[in-house]
Design a protein around this motif. Structure first.
Motif, PDB file in Angstrom:
ATOM      1  N   THR A 427       0.827  -1.205   0.000  1.00  0.00           N
ATOM      2  CA  THR A 427       0.000   0.000   0.000  1.00  0.00           C
ATOM      3  C   THR A 427       0.862   1.256   0.000  1.00  0.00           C
ATOM      4  OG1 THR A 427      -1.620  -1.247   1.266  1.00  0.00           O
ATOM      5  CG2 THR A 427      -1.858   1.147   1.247  1.00  0.00           C
ATOM      6  N   ARG A 428       0.345   2.305  -0.663  1.00  0.00           N
ATOM      7  CA  ARG A 428       0.974   3.623  -0.605  1.00  0.00           C
ATOM      8  C   ARG A 428       0.283   4.457   0.466  1.00  0.00           C
ATOM      9  NH1 ARG A 428      -0.221   5.540  -6.497  1.00  0.00           N
ATOM     10  NH2 ARG A 428      -2.235   4.779  -5.729  1.00  0.00           N
ATOM     11  N   PRO A 429       0.972   5.442   1.051  1.00  0.00           N
ATOM     12  CA  PRO A 429       0.352   6.272   2.093  1.00  0.00           C
ATOM     13  C   PRO A 429      -0.959   6.897   1.640  1.00  0.00           C
ATOM     14  CG  PRO A 429       2.712   6.653   2.057  1.00  0.00           C
ATOM     15  CD  PRO A 429       2.404   5.769   0.879  1.00  0.00           C
ATOM     16  N   GLU A 430      -1.040   7.321   0.382  1.00  0.00           N
ATOM     17  CA  GLU A 430      -2.258   7.973  -0.100  1.00  0.00           C
ATOM     18  C   GLU A 430      -3.440   7.017  -0.207  1.00  0.00           C
ATOM     19  OE1 GLU A 430       0.608   7.679  -3.712  1.00  0.00           O
ATOM     20  OE2 GLU A 430       0.718   7.979  -1.525  1.00  0.00           O
ATOM     21  N   ASP A 431      -3.166   5.695  -0.151  1.00  0.00           N
ATOM     22  CA  ASP A 431      -4.252   4.713  -0.236  1.00  0.00           C
ATOM     23  C   ASP A 431      -4.915   4.437   1.119  1.00  0.00           C
ATOM     24  OD1 ASP A 431      -3.713   4.353  -2.950  1.00  0.00           O
ATOM     25  OD2 ASP A 431      -2.239   2.772  -2.544  1.00  0.00           O
ATOM     26  N   ILE A 432      -4.301   4.885   2.202  1.00  0.00           N
ATOM     27  CA  ILE A 432      -4.788   4.573   3.549  1.00  0.00           C
ATOM     28  C   ILE A 432      -5.991   5.450   3.874  1.00  0.00           C
ATOM     29  CG2 ILE A 432      -4.189   4.529   6.003  1.00  0.00           C
ATOM     30  CD1 ILE A 432      -1.264   4.132   5.130  1.00  0.00           C
ATOM     31  N   VAL A 433      -7.084   4.823   4.284  1.00  0.00           N
ATOM     32  CA  VAL A 433      -8.317   5.547   4.584  1.00  0.00           C
ATOM     33  C   VAL A 433      -8.298   6.002   6.040  1.00  0.00           C
ATOM     34  CG1 VAL A 433      -9.603   4.242   2.848  1.00  0.00           C
ATOM     35  CG2 VAL A 433      -9.565   3.442   5.221  1.00  0.00           C
ATOM     36  N   PRO A 434      -9.105   7.000   6.400  1.00  0.00           N
ATOM     37  CA  PRO A 434      -9.151   7.459   7.790  1.00  0.00           C
ATOM     38  C   PRO A 434      -9.458   6.324   8.771  1.00  0.00           C
ATOM     39  CG  PRO A 434     -10.233   9.050   6.380  1.00  0.00           C
ATOM     40  CD  PRO A 434      -9.925   7.858   5.514  1.00  0.00           C
ATOM     41  N   GLY A 435      -8.733   6.291   9.868  1.00  0.00           N
ATOM     42  CA  GLY A 435      -8.918   5.266  10.882  1.00  0.00           C
ATOM     43  C   GLY A 435      -8.169   3.983  10.618  1.00  0.00           C
ATOM     44  N   ASP A 436      -7.377   3.951   9.550  1.00  0.00           N
ATOM     45  CA  ASP A 436      -6.670   2.725   9.205  1.00  0.00           C
ATOM     46  C   ASP A 436      -5.169   2.987   9.174  1.00  0.00           C
ATOM     47  OD1 ASP A 436      -6.399   0.082   8.629  1.00  0.00           O
ATOM     48  OD2 ASP A 436      -7.467   0.133   6.721  1.00  0.00           O
ATOM     49  N   GLY A 437      -4.411   1.895   9.050  1.00  0.00           N
ATOM     50  CA  GLY A 437      -2.968   1.994   8.989  1.00  0.00           C
ATOM     51  C   GLY A 437      -2.413   0.869   8.153  1.00  0.00           C
ATOM     52  N   ALA A 438      -1.186   1.042   7.667  1.00  0.00           N
ATOM     53  CA  ALA A 438      -0.542   0.017   6.850  1.00  0.00           C
ATOM     54  C   ALA A 438       0.962   0.198   6.923  1.00  0.00           C
ATOM     55  CB  ALA A 438      -1.016   0.098   5.398  1.00  0.00           C
TER      56      ALA A 438
END
Length: 509
Positions: A427-438
């Protein structure tokens, strides 16, 4: 199911315990006779026993007393630990099973005596404990467990009737067990410890240990604590010199709780190994209600489907107790030893003044009270007949349980190596939705990136500061978790749970 998500709260035990003022950390270096690291049930029980024997004791707790694993238990105090006695009879012999039953039963009786002696208002209730199964094919397994538990000295019997609202194929029943409010119990124990001259320091994370005469502990604030004896009761040991991490497997379990009418609540305590574990009991709640507490869905820290697991557990509770009004949900963490018996005693083969208590396998209440009595007797030079059963230096049982040992090491190796591969193309940082992490690769390094509900990103190192495994994000609990040894961190890298003693380093996005 009545489940207004925004109204669901965390641990019932933390919410309903009496308010207390935090005990400040030590203002400077200090010297004591015994330093106990960890303020859960094992640490406080040990400290209380030692103070009662006239020792000068200080408890050093990284966060708040009884607010970690003990503050998130289901609070069953029993010697019937699912299906343990037939296993012990085969691996440790009848005498090993007897000593296990005796030591755990003694812990329950001892706790009952403390409650009476100190007049602790902790909702103490005597109850029977059941290990049940619905699958008829497990009938002989339960009968064998009942026979083994009875031969070990417990008042065990095989039954087919319970007060659960569904049928069972069979169950092992042991009477004379107990359930209580663990935080109320331990706060009262801490108060009595102080009255007897002991000291408690909260917000005091121990990060180093030098063994000697005396031993020296170092805190993250740079304070030195000199002690003749040190007890490490941090659930998962924060010091690795004994290599106990090779013999411990961390797991988390989920808890949902809600109110039911008093006449519909089971009064005894139930557990089944089926369906990823289901544990049920109830607690007083007033106004004709009881709080139903359901536990299960055990999983390795860092698993990605925690929300689905919460949903499955809630659905199971609602199916069997229709109309249940959910009020709380939380999770707890336990460590299983590779030979199924806790590790309580000298920290390592060369130990002269250091002790450890860990590996309670989900039964930390009776185990922690047992550990307090065992370690206090060892410190005082007294013989205890079950000391050998729990001795962390034991080798024979580990060799006999070699398959479990190797399986645990293979799982750690898989996480240490395999978890790094997805970060190469993940995953790229811009793909992370609010409340989530990767975990993503930034600047050639794996980084743990979290986006909060406002949309802001923050990044920390994805490498656990304990032994270097990669963390994974638990969206349901908003935490980074290490699947190898169970360390947990807040999105900003702060330590939530050891064995790590250093936070995740911040990274620049």
């Amino acid at each position: 199911m009545k489940d207004a998500e925004s109204g669901i709260r965390g641990s019932y035990w933390l919410e309903t315990a009496p308010p207390v003022h935090p005990a400040p950390p030590p203002s400077g270096d200090l010297s004591v006779e015994v330093a106990v690291v960890g303020g859960g049930i094992a640490g406080l029980s040990t400290a209380w026993e030692l103070v009662r024997q006239g020792r000068e004791v200080a408890v050093l707790e990284a966060d708040r007393l009884a607010a970690g694993v003990t503050g998130h238990t289901t609070a069953k105090l029993t010697a019937l630990h699912t299906l343990i006695y037939d296993h012990l009879r085969r691996t440790r012999g009848p005498e090993g099973a007897r000593l296990y039953a005796l030591s755990q039963s003694e812990a329950i009786r001892h706790a009952a005596g403390i409650v009476a002696e100190l007049g602790i208002d902790c909702e103490w209730e005597e109850a029977a404990a059941f290990t049940y199964a619905q699958n008829p094919t497990r009938g002989e397994e339960l009968r064998a467990e009942a026979r083994a538990a009875r031969e070990a000295g417990l008042p065990a019997e095989f039954v087919t009737e319970t007060d659960l609202p569904f049928g069972v194929a069979g169950a092992v029943r042991v009477s004379g067990q107990a359930q209580f409010h663990p935080r109320k119990y331990l706060l009262a124990l801490a108060d009595d410890l102080r009255r007897r001259g002991g000291t408690v320091y909260e917000g005091t994370r121990v990060v180093g240990l030098t063994e000697g005469e005396p031993c020296v502990l170092e805190t993250d604030a740079g304070v030195s604590v000199r002690a003749d004896t040190v007890v490490v009761a941090t659930h998962y040991p924060v010091f690795d010199r004994a290599l106990l991490f090779t013999r411990l497997s961390p797991r988390r379990e989920l808890v949902v709780a809600g109110t039911v009418d008093e006449d519909r609540a089971p009064r005894d305590m139930y557990i089944t190994p089926e369906q990823g574990t289901r544990s049920v009991r109830s607690a007083p709640h007033g106004d004709g209600k009881r709080l139903l507490i359901v536990t299960g869905e055990h999983f390795t820290p860092g698993s990605a489907d925690v929300e689905q697991r919460f949903a499955r557990l809630s659905d199971w509770a609602d199916k069997h107790f229709p109309g249940l009004t959910f009020t709380h949900r939380w999770a707890t963490q336990d460590n299983d030893s590779t030979d199924s018996v806790p590790l309580v005693g000298p920290l390592h083969p060369g130990s002269r003044h250091t002790y450890v208590a860990t590996g309670f396998g989900g039964w930390g209440l009776s185990g922690g009270i047992m550990a307090g009595r065992l370690i206090s007797d060892l410190v005082g030079g007294r013989e205890v007949e079950w000391a050998g059963l729990y001795d962390p230096r034991r080798l024979g049982p580990v060799i006999r349980e070699g398959v479990s040992f190797l399986r645990h090491q293979a799982q750690v190796a898989r996480h240490f190596i395999g978890d790094r591969l997805p970060t190469l193309t993940g995953t790229r940082p811009e793909d992370i939705v609010p409340g989530d992490g990767a975990v993503v690769r930034l600047g050639g390094h794996p980084c743990a990136v979290h986006r909060d509900e406002s949309g802001q990103l923050q990044a920390v190192s994805a490498t656990c500061t304990h032994l270097g495994c990669l963390v994974a994000f638990n969206r349901a609990e908003q935490a980074w978790e290490c699947p190898c040894h169970g360390s947990r961190f807040a999105p900003d890298g702060r330590i939530l749970q050891g064995p790590a003693v250093k936070p995740l380093e911040k990274r620049d996005l």
